[in-house]
Design an enzyme around this catalytic site. Structure first.
Site, PDB file in Angstrom:
ATOM      1  N   HIS A  46      36.434  44.592  48.302  1.00  0.00           N
ATOM      2  CA  HIS A  46      35.381  44.794  49.292  1.00  0.00           C
ATOM      3  C   HIS A  46      34.031  44.278  48.782  1.00  0.00           C
ATOM      4  CE1 HIS A  46      33.282  46.578  52.596  1.00  0.00           C
ATOM      5  NE2 HIS A  46      32.450  47.170  51.756  1.00  0.00           N
ATOM      6  N   GLU A  68      41.775  42.785  52.155  1.00  0.00           N
ATOM      7  CA  GLU A  68      41.320  44.141  52.387  1.00  0.00           C
ATOM      8  C   GLU A  68      42.125  44.805  53.492  1.00  0.00           C
ATOM      9  OE1 GLU A  68      37.104  45.632  53.324  1.00  0.00           O
ATOM     10  OE2 GLU A  68      36.924  43.823  52.129  1.00  0.00           O
ATOM     11  N   ASN A 426      54.429  30.702  23.926  1.00  0.00           N
ATOM     12  CA  ASN A 426      55.491  30.404  22.988  1.00  0.00           C
ATOM     13  C   ASN A 426      56.350  31.639  22.762  1.00  0.00           C
ATOM     14  OD1 ASN A 426      56.425  28.412  20.846  1.00  0.00           O
ATOM     15  ND2 ASN A 426      56.098  30.294  19.683  1.00  0.00           N
TER      16      ASN A 426
END
Lengths: 692, 153
Positions: A46, A68, A426
């Site tokens: 918001h 929202e 990795n």
């Protein structure tokens, strides 16, 4: 409004909110039932929306707005989170990040959000049929008679109140016999725009311009001007019948939101606005401490620590540098004062100087600490990364972060991110086995990657450890021999440690197949060289079948290094300690000449002798006259050299200073300078330039 | 329209020179200078100016004049131009003066052995005073010091 001055603030805060969104989404994924996390996410989204709208980044605002709407349904238990929603929301976060990045790079923050917005809308529609949920997307058009603010406008009003502006609701009526209503209205708007900003008008400006209004119109308006002043100025426009100004405060703003259609998300926005008025609530989603324990395993701790947000300010790093410069000046004066006091021998003077010395020592400590930043700012991007990686590789991986509060110099922090990304990829890709393999090996399905940071002495260690399959030693050796890194003969004599280090050789990859995340030709050699360029080094420990640990040792800061100070006649030079192997002395008779080059026998190998005095054209020292000379053995890679010097002064921590642009490119032996305790400048010798 | 330019006036081998005041950061008394090896002779080294390391050049040497012993009056003028900060050692510096832009003439071809390109103009002050205005960009040109460097090797 002048936007540029708010830009950096906007960028910083957006990044904070994006980070918070990412973290909390991850937490939510672990505990989809915890509505309190949804609340935090909602608030972040918001605020982000409000900021973007204010700054005019409409794509950003549009996307957050739709997010929202979805989140709103979730927190009101009208919708439960599922994999699809998570994926969509994460994609949205990526898009938001890309847009903010674009803004940082000077772009307009545009992004193609149509797809995502559609997906979000589909989620909203698909799970709760109609229910007016889509209405929230745009300001309701059907409502007449009164003014309804949409969420953008509410948040703009809210933010203006925050920054000390006044918000007004103004109703203007023109006289019945008014001839040119539109012109009068235009004049009123003109007055208004001179004093502030019209947030919303009813009817819309276009309609007013086309005289499509009856006798009155009303606006929401932000200004710093006083009520009476505005009333006066508006009344001065002729043929105006009445002006009613109402001051809008927080409460009425909140009410305003509530009075709207109760099932639209805008209602929530309004209560959100009210909530934002309580700073504690508004701040908590950005609290960095929540991120400290970002490990998905300890979400409870993270949730409860939200309130203890450390209060910080952002400071330009250049200001810190000049503070440090000024401070070193002060230290020089202190030394001088101490000297004078000891000569003058007056008790009260000595006491004052001693007190000043203590205070400045404390001050020095603080000034040095100002540049220190918790590694958290680097670590906090990893939970999300590991999640995505694990998903794309179809593995289950837990990331456990320990010691995120460990502090490092800002310059090191900025550089260490990429190597860590590489090592963690990795670990997840090569280290952790597939689920099937893990079960076969009798391990739990979920692999664990530990990311640790801790202080030790003058260094910070960062470790990445996983409980995967470990490094396959025979295979590493086989590959190394095949690539010509070493001979089969040499391979036999390698210790485990040495074998492990082979994976850092250039162009070395033992991956069986090129996967999505690795095997693109960028090897661990890049990681190693990056870390050494920071003055650190990396080691690997691995046990076949039980996992691998990469351990990175880093200096606390790049601007202060440990150095050996030496004298050459009247001149002083500094050698970085990291390149010194040994100090000692050499007899003139031990120096031999080989093919015109001076050499000495050093631990069963012949190494070249370099005279520093010759190299720097010392004006008042020459080692020719000495029978026994002090020497420094320095290392560059696997090459050694003995540097002849006059005298050792001793080891010391020095602050690195650049020589300035004017000197750049002309001085090859010297890499920089430092200021000694007495205020003199000493040059730092670049050991790499001494070994050819 | 004639504009007024404020200049810092300093002397070098009995002649008066001027640098625009906005290019000058500070004027310092002589401080210990650390020699930097492998630089042209006129680069005297570096100094510590309130925590910042700044290179210092002898302006006499830079102009090919005979270098002089330092005296009580010697000063280091710290100038900033072209992104560079450099200190100039001069014989003395003790005046700030307003020069009208219409009193500035183009430099003559040869002037006391100093290459004309280092000079942006000559200002006539009163009846008998001549002020040589420096072209800082040329004086600070790094290509020359790099050339000299290569020549030395």
């Amino acid at each position: 409004m002048e936007m540029n001055q708010y830009m950096s603030m906007f960028i910083d805060e957006s990044n904070d909110h994006l980070q918070s969104l990412n973290e909390n989404m991850l937490r939510l994924e672990q505990q989809p039932e915890d509505i309190s996390i949804v609340q935090i996410i909602f608030r972040s989204a918001h605020t982000l929306k409000g900021m973007s709208a204010t700054m005019g980044f409409e794509d950003l605002a549009a996307l957050t707005h739709e997010m929202e709407n979805v989140l709103d349904l979730v927190r009101n238990s009208k919708l439960s989170m599922n994999g699809n929603i998570f994926d969509t929301l994460f994609k949205c976060l990526d898009a938001l990040e890309a847009m903010v990045q674009d803004i940082i790079n000077g772009g307009a923050g545009k992004g193609d959000v149509v797809d995502l917005v559609e997906r979000l809308k589909a989620i909203v529609k698909g799970d709760v049929e109609g229910k007016g949920a889509t209405k929230g997307a745009k300001a309701p058009q059907a409502i007449s008679a009164s003014l309804v603010l949409d969420q953008y406008q509410l948040s703009i009003l809210d933010q203006s109140l925050d920054s000390g502006h006044k918000a007004y609701y103004i109703e203007v009526k023109v006289r019945e016999d008014c001839l040119l209503k539109a012109a009068r209205a235009y004049m009123v708007f003109d007055v208004l725009e001179r004093n502030g900003e019209v947030i919303k008008s009813f009817p819309s400006v276009q309609e007013i311009e086309q005289e499509q209004f009856d006798r009155g119109f009303s606006v929401y308006y932000i200004s710093q001007a006083e009520e009476s002043l505005l009333r006066d100025q508006i009344s001065r426009v002729s043929e105006i019948e009445s002006v009613v100004l109402t001051l809008v405060d927080r409460d009425s703003l909140a009410e305003l939101g509530h009075s709207q259609d109760s099932s639209t998300p805008s209602e929530e926005a309004a209560s959100e606005v009210a909530a934002a008025a309580e700073p504690a609530v508004a701040i908590s989603p950005t609290a960095p401490s929540a991120a400290t324990s970002a490990a998905p395993r300890t979400p409870a701790a993270a949730a409860s620590s939200g309130n203890a947000a450390p209060r910080t300010i952002r400071v330009d790093i250049e200001r810190l540098d000049s503070l440090m410069n000024l401070f070193s000046e002060l230290l020089i004066d202190r030394v001088r004062l101490e000297q004078l006091a000891s000569e003058v021998r007056r008790n009260d003077l000595t006491e004052t100087v001693e007190h000043m010395a203590r205070v400045s020592a404390d001050l020095q400590n603080i000034v040095l600490k100002l540049r220190m930043v918790p590694v958290e700012s680097v670590f906090n991007r990893f939970p999300r990364m590991v999640r995505d990686l694990a998903k794309s590789l179809d593995k289950k991986v837990d990331l456990v972060i320990v010691g995120a509060e460990t502090e490092l110099d800002r310059t090191v922090i900025d550089e260490i991110g990429d190597p860590l990304v590489h090592l963690i990829r990795n670990a997840v890709d090569h280290g952790i086995e597939s689920i099937a393999d893990r079960v076969k090996a009798g391990k739990s399905e979920v692999g664990t990657v530990h990311l640790r940071a801790y202080h030790s002495g003058n260094h910070v260690f960062i470790e990445i450890e996983e409980d995967g399959k470990g490094i396959n030693r025979p295979k590493v050796l086989e590959t190394a021999i095949k690539r010509g890194v070493l001979s089969a003969e040499e391979a036999k004599n390698l210790t485990d440690e040495e074998t492990n280090m082979l994976i850092f050789a250039a162009g070395f990859s033992t991956a069986d197949k090129v996967s999505d995340v690795s095997g693109r030709g960028v090897g661990l050699d890049v990681v190693k060289s990056k870390i050494s360029s920071l003055g650190g080094h990396v080691t690997v420990h691995s046990n076949w079948g039980t996992g691998t640990r990469f351990s990175i040792q880093l200096p606390l800061t790049l601007s202060i290094i440990a150095a050996m100070l030496i004298k050459l006649g009247s001149e002083k030079y500094a050698f970085p300690l990291s390149s010194i192997v040994e100090t000692g002395s050499v007899k003139r008779s031990d120096i031999r000449t080989l093919h015109g080059n001076r050499m000495i026998d050093y631990r069963n190998s012949i190494i070249p002798v370099v005279s520093l005095a010759v190299l720097v054209d010392s004006p008042d020292y020459s080692d020719e006259e000495e029978n026994e000379t002090e020497m420094l053995v320095i290392r560059k890679g696997d090459k050694l050299a003995a540097i002849l010097v006059d005298e050792f002064i001793g080891q010391s921590e020095i602050v690195l200073k650049p020589l300035g642009k004017y000197m750049a490119g002309t001085v090859s032996v010297v890499s920089g300078a430092t200021i000694l305790g007495d205020g003199q400048v000493a040059l730092i010798v670049d050991p790499n330039a001494l070994i050819k | 329209m004639a504009e007024e330019i404020k200049v810092i006036v300093f002397t070098l081998a009995q002649e008066e020179y001027g640098i625009e005041v906005d290019k000058v950061r500070t004027i310092e008394r002589m401080v210990p200078i650390t020699r930097v090896p492998k630089t042209p002779v006129f680069v005297k080294g570096v100094i510590n100016l309130r925590g910042i390391v700044i290179p210092v050049i002898d302006l006499r040497g830079r102009f090919g004049l005979v270098e002089a012993e330092q005296t009580e009056n010697s000063r280091i003028i710290i100038v900033a131009a072209n992104d560079l900060e450099v200190g100039f050692i001069v014989d003395s510096a003790n005046d700030v003066m307003d020069v009208m832009s219409d009193a500035i003439e183009n430099p003559p071809e040869v002037l006391g052995g100093i290459k004309a390109k280092y000079i942006s103009g000559v200002a006539k002050i009163g009846e008998s005073r001549l002020l040589i205005l420096l072209n800082l960009v040329e004086v600070l040109s790094r290509s020359e010091i790099i050339q000299l460097e290569q020549f030395g090797e």
